[in-house]
Motif scaffolding. Sequence first.
Motif, short mmCIF file in Angstrom:
data_model
loop_
_atom_site.label_atom_id
_atom_site.label_comp_id
_atom_site.label_asym_id
_atom_site.label_seq_id
_atom_site.Cartn_x
_atom_site.Cartn_y
_atom_site.Cartn_z
N SER A 1 6.54 12.02 1.36
CA SER A 1 7.23 12.08 0.06
C SER A 1 7.57 10.69 -0.49
N ASN A 2 7.63 9.69 0.38
CA ASN A 2 7.91 8.33 -0.10
C ASN A 2 6.61 7.57 -0.40
N SER A 3 5.50 8.30 -0.46
CA SER A 3 4.16 7.79 -0.77
C SER A 3 3.47 7.06 0.37
N ARG A 4 4.19 6.80 1.44
CA ARG A 4 3.53 6.19 2.60
C ARG A 4 2.46 7.14 3.11
N SER A 5 1.41 6.55 3.66
CA SER A 5 0.29 7.39 4.10
C SER A 5 -0.12 7.00 5.52
N GLU A 6 -0.65 7.96 6.21
CA GLU A 6 -1.25 7.72 7.52
C GLU A 6 -2.65 8.32 7.55
N MET A 7 -3.51 7.66 8.30
CA MET A 7 -4.79 8.30 8.58
C MET A 7 -4.97 8.38 10.09
N ASN A 8 -5.62 9.43 10.50
CA ASN A 8 -5.80 9.70 11.92
C ASN A 8 -7.28 9.88 12.20
N VAL A 9 -7.70 9.30 13.29
CA VAL A 9 -9.08 9.52 13.75
C VAL A 9 -8.98 10.07 15.17
N SER A 10 -9.52 11.24 15.37
CA SER A 10 -9.47 11.84 16.70
C SER A 10 -10.82 11.65 17.39
N THR A 11 -10.80 11.78 18.69
CA THR A 11 -12.02 11.67 19.51
C THR A 11 -12.88 10.49 19.05
N LEU A 12 -12.33 9.33 19.20
CA LEU A 12 -12.99 8.12 18.71
C LEU A 12 -14.38 7.92 19.29
N GLU A 13 -15.25 7.42 18.42
CA GLU A 13 -16.62 7.07 18.82
C GLU A 13 -16.82 5.57 18.58
N LEU A 14 -17.82 5.02 19.26
CA LEU A 14 -18.09 3.58 19.11
C LEU A 14 -18.31 3.21 17.65
N GLY A 15 -18.96 4.11 16.92
CA GLY A 15 -19.28 3.85 15.52
C GLY A 15 -18.09 3.85 14.59
N ASP A 16 -16.93 4.21 15.11
CA ASP A 16 -15.72 4.19 14.28
C ASP A 16 -15.12 2.79 14.21
N SER A 17 -15.66 1.87 14.98
CA SER A 17 -15.19 0.49 14.93
C SER A 17 -15.42 -0.05 13.52
N ALA A 18 -14.36 -0.49 12.88
CA ALA A 18 -14.46 -0.90 11.48
C ALA A 18 -13.12 -1.48 11.04
N LEU A 19 -13.16 -2.05 9.83
CA LEU A 19 -11.93 -2.45 9.15
C LEU A 19 -11.55 -1.29 8.23
N TYR A 20 -10.35 -0.80 8.38
CA TYR A 20 -9.89 0.31 7.55
C TYR A 20 -8.92 -0.25 6.51
N LEU A 21 -9.29 -0.07 5.26
CA LEU A 21 -8.51 -0.60 4.15
C LEU A 21 -7.78 0.52 3.43
N CYS A 22 -6.56 0.23 3.08
CA CYS A 22 -5.76 1.14 2.29
C CYS A 22 -5.57 0.49 0.92
N ALA A 23 -5.55 1.31 -0.12
CA ALA A 23 -5.33 0.80 -1.48
C ALA A 23 -4.35 1.72 -2.19
N SER A 24 -3.50 1.13 -3.00
CA SER A 24 -2.57 1.97 -3.76
C SER A 24 -2.71 1.70 -5.25
N SER A 25 -2.29 2.68 -6.03
CA SER A 25 -2.26 2.53 -7.49
C SER A 25 -1.16 3.42 -8.03
N ARG A 26 -0.78 3.16 -9.26
CA ARG A 26 0.32 3.93 -9.83
C ARG A 26 -0.06 5.39 -10.01
N TRP A 27 -1.25 5.60 -10.57
CA TRP A 27 -1.70 6.95 -10.85
C TRP A 27 -3.04 7.19 -10.18
N ASP A 28 -3.56 8.35 -10.37
CA ASP A 28 -4.84 8.68 -9.74
C ASP A 28 -5.93 8.88 -10.78
N THR A 29 -5.82 8.19 -11.90
CA THR A 29 -6.87 8.31 -12.92
C THR A 29 -8.03 7.39 -12.57
N PRO A 30 -9.23 7.70 -13.09
CA PRO A 30 -10.44 6.99 -12.65
C PRO A 30 -10.50 5.51 -13.01
#
Lengths: 114, 112
Positions: free
Chosen positions: A70-99
């Motif tokens: 509710s405070n807009s904070r977000s989490e992402m979860n990856v289960s059963t990790l695979e070698l190919g999941d190695s990466a940089l994970y970027l989060c981005a925010s914006s005021r609205w969700d328009t294109p």
Amino acid sequence: KAGVTQTPRYLIKTRGQQVTLSCSPISGHRSVSWYQQTPGQGLQFLFEYFSETQRNKGNFPGRFSGRQFSNSRSEMNVSTLELGDSALYLCASSRWDTPNEKLFFGSGTQLSVL
Amino acid sequence: AQRVTQPEKLLSVFKGAPVELKCNYSYSGSPELFWYVQYSRQRLQLLLRHISRESIKGFTADLNKGETSFHLKKPFAQEEDSAMYYCALSDPLGGGGNKLTFGTGTQLKVEL
């Protein structure tokens, strides 16, 4: 105004484990989206949340999931990790969700799966 | 499905020379287009977006629907322009939201 904050900055996990990444958006921003960045595939959209609802989802397996609080904070979860999941994970925010919104990116979480 | 193509991985120009970073897209409709930039050791940030029709740091980009292109241009390159540039597309008809499809990026190197 504080920028988008992602924690942790670095993570090392082994195959089969699960991981949770956190993202705190800029104050007042209600949309949070996640991207995976790898040398081979570049930047790929994972999902977007707005007001605690998933608005869009990319072409990733169900092992990748997310949520927004509710405070807009977000989490992402990856289960059963695979070698190919190695990466940089970027989060981005914006005021609205328009294109045509301007996205503000965090510094990312570097995930290494061994 | 939409796609963004940046044909050059690396573009090297001399300081003061004109710069053109190419971007072509595949999309059936009128997309929203952006250029994002990542300077060394900094976060990915918006450089400009089509809807604003603005010029940022001397860069401009014109949408050419006939050629489905959104090339980024600057008349005189500066050393501080050296960075990774990403072209991105947002689908206004994709059910809402601001999901971006990124190109693979072009590394611009401005040499003295």
